[in-house]
Design a protein around this motif. Structure first.
Motif, PDB file in Angstrom:
ATOM      1  N   ARG A 153       0.915  -1.226   0.017  1.00 10.52           N
ATOM      2  CA  ARG A 153      -0.120   0.044  -0.050  1.00 10.52           C
ATOM      3  C   ARG A 153       0.887   1.117   0.105  1.00 10.52           C
ATOM      4  NH1 ARG A 153      -5.145  -1.001   0.565  1.00 10.52           N
ATOM      5  NH2 ARG A 153      -5.895  -2.951   1.285  1.00 10.52           N
ATOM      6  N   VAL A 154       0.490   2.451  -0.671  1.00 12.42           N
ATOM      7  CA  VAL A 154       1.033   3.580  -0.718  1.00 12.42           C
ATOM      8  C   VAL A 154       0.260   4.790  -0.392  1.00 12.42           C
ATOM      9  CG1 VAL A 154       2.672   2.509  -2.664  1.00 12.42           C
ATOM     10  CG2 VAL A 154       0.303   3.566  -3.131  1.00 12.42           C
ATOM     11  N   VAL A 155       0.946   5.684  -0.003  1.00 10.69           N
ATOM     12  CA  VAL A 155       0.328   6.844   0.478  1.00 10.69           C
ATOM     13  C   VAL A 155       0.782   8.133  -0.364  1.00 10.69           C
ATOM     14  CG1 VAL A 155       0.023   6.139   2.860  1.00 10.69           C
ATOM     15  CG2 VAL A 155       1.955   7.290   2.010  1.00 10.69           C
ATOM     16  N   PRO A 156       0.383   9.065  -0.334  1.00 12.29           N
ATOM     17  CA  PRO A 156       0.572  10.202  -1.291  1.00 12.29           C
ATOM     18  C   PRO A 156       1.749  11.056  -0.827  1.00 12.29           C
ATOM     19  CG  PRO A 156      -1.907  10.580  -0.568  1.00 12.29           C
ATOM     20  CD  PRO A 156      -1.295   9.426  -0.163  1.00 12.29           C
ATOM     21  N   GLY A 157       2.581  11.298  -1.711  1.00  8.01           N
ATOM     22  CA  GLY A 157       3.979  11.839  -1.583  1.00  8.01           C
ATOM     23  C   GLY A 157       5.030  10.718  -1.378  1.00  8.01           C
ATOM     24  N   ILE A 173       9.457   8.360  -8.910  1.00  5.10           N
ATOM     25  CA  ILE A 173       8.312   8.154  -9.110  1.00  5.10           C
ATOM     26  C   ILE A 173       7.544   8.232  -7.746  1.00  5.10           C
ATOM     27  CG2 ILE A 173       6.480   6.218  -9.527  1.00  5.10           C
ATOM     28  CD1 ILE A 173       8.010   4.991 -11.678  1.00  5.10           C
ATOM     29  N   ILE A 174       6.515   9.156  -7.832  1.00  2.00           N
ATOM     30  CA  ILE A 174       6.194   9.613  -6.276  1.00  2.00           C
ATOM     31  C   ILE A 174       4.523   9.302  -6.580  1.00  2.00           C
ATOM     32  CG2 ILE A 174       5.801  11.483  -4.862  1.00  2.00           C
ATOM     33  CD1 ILE A 174       8.189  12.748  -5.672  1.00  2.00           C
ATOM     34  N   ALA A 175       4.045   8.667  -5.385  1.00  9.00           N
ATOM     35  CA  ALA A 175       2.687   8.313  -5.609  1.00  9.00           C
ATOM     36  C   ALA A 175       1.694   9.582  -5.310  1.00  9.00           C
ATOM     37  CB  ALA A 175       1.998   7.586  -4.320  1.00  9.00           C
TER      38      ALA A 175
END
Length: 341
Positions: free
Chosen positions: A76-80, A218-220
């Motif tokens: 799971r990924v979060v913004p930034g 690459i940044i979410a």
């Protein structure tokens, strides 16, 4: 004593009545369980749809070699959050070169803006004074020889030489005065504009390399979950080539369809509930959008109406902070009968 025929017939009819009552009860209970009549869902409008599939293909805007991958499939990924990086050594070298060219162009522009140095102006004035002195001397020699030639002491050739010396001194003085004017005036406006343009071009070049450096990561942008990792460490990728596929998990959106006769029963902003097969849990949701144009029922949506019916698409936002609903999952949307929820 044996049972009479009348008693046997009466007993048989009683058994049949009991069986019919039991059968009717079973049918009633089954109908209630299926929602065909009665029960807690009386008067509710049911719509059918699917959890929207929201995916994004992530890649680098510049090409290069992948040096770091921080996530794997299922993470799971979060913004930034930084998900991957390229080897930035070639970009670092380009940035150093661009910075050097910007420094040189800035120095040239500043030099042209400042104009001539005081020492240069002083040197030009001294050259004018020297030229004036030489002209005075040349004229004196010419006048002297002009007097001598009248008395026959020198030839006319000597006078002509002195006259040429005066002309040369005058030309030298004119050149010295022009040089002084240029030194006092400084660089031409066109040259200053050219120097400023060169500095702006060098600044734009450095900023472009800095942008490429920032795009080497690459940044979410949104909360989600990694579906696929298409490239591995050390791979050479081209600009825009997919490296990661991320499913956007929040907000959870449902796409459902409502038949034209039921359209007046719903409105944007209405609170509804969403449920799935095999679970008694209901998730609160809210209608966010109702399509203004009718369409035929999509074949992927199971409804109680014929697939040729015209329906209106609507989108709902579901409150599912734990991420229990899966993208593409069929859902049932329950609209309250009073429309006040």
């Amino acid at each position: 004593m044996g049972e009479t025929p009348a008693g046997s017939a009466k007993s048989g009819r009683l058994k049949q009545a009991i069986l019919l009552i039991i059968l009717a009860g079973l049918i009633f209970l089954g109908g209630r369980w299926a929602g065909l009549w009665g029960g807690a869902d009386d008067g509710q409008l049911k719509l059918y749809g699917n959890v929207e599939i929201r995916e994004v293909q992530l890649g680098f805007r510049v090409g290069g070699r992948i040096s770091k991958l921080y996530v794997d499939e299922g993470d799971r990924v979060v913004p930034g959050q930084v998900l991957a990086e390229l080897d930035t050594r070639p970009l670092d070298d380009r940035l150093a070169g661009a910075a050097a060219r910007l420094d040189a162009a800035s120095a040239a522009a500043q030099r042209d803006a400042n104009g001539s140095r005081p020492q240069e102006v002083g040197e030009a004035r001294a050259a004018v004074a020297a030229a004036e002195a030489r002209l005075i001397e040349a004229r004196r020699q010419f006048e002297r020889r002009q007097a001598l030639v009248d008395k026959g002491f020198i030839s006319k050739a000597d006078v002509q030489t002195a006259e040429a010396g005066v002309a040369a001194a005058e030309a030298s003085l004119s050149a010295a005065r022009n040089s002084l004017s240029l030194a006092e005036e400084g660089v031409r406006a066109e040259d200053r504009a050219a120097s400023e343009a060169s500095r702006n071009a060098a600044f734009a070049e450095r900023r472009s390399v800095q942008t490429d450096l920032s795009d080497a990561r690459i940044i979410a942008a949104e909360q989600g979950q990694v579906l696929t990792r298409a490239r591995e460490l050390g791979a050479i990728v081209q600009p825009g080539q997919t490296v990661l596929t991320v499913a956007l998990t929040q907000p959870v959106r449902v796409r459902a369809y409502v038949a034209e006769p039921d359209l007046p029963k719903i409105r944007p902003g209405m609170a509804v509930t969403v449920s799935v097969d095999g679970s008694d849990k209901r998730w609160p949701a809210r209608i966010g959008y109702i399509a203004p144009v009718a369409e035929f029922t999509p074949k992927t949506v199971q409804t109680e109406q014929l697939r040729a019916d015209l329906v209106y698409r609507l989108r709902l936002t579901v409150d599912d902070p734990r991420g229990e609903l899966r993208q593409g999952q069929p859902v049932t949307v329950s609209i309250p009968a009073d429309g006040k929820r």
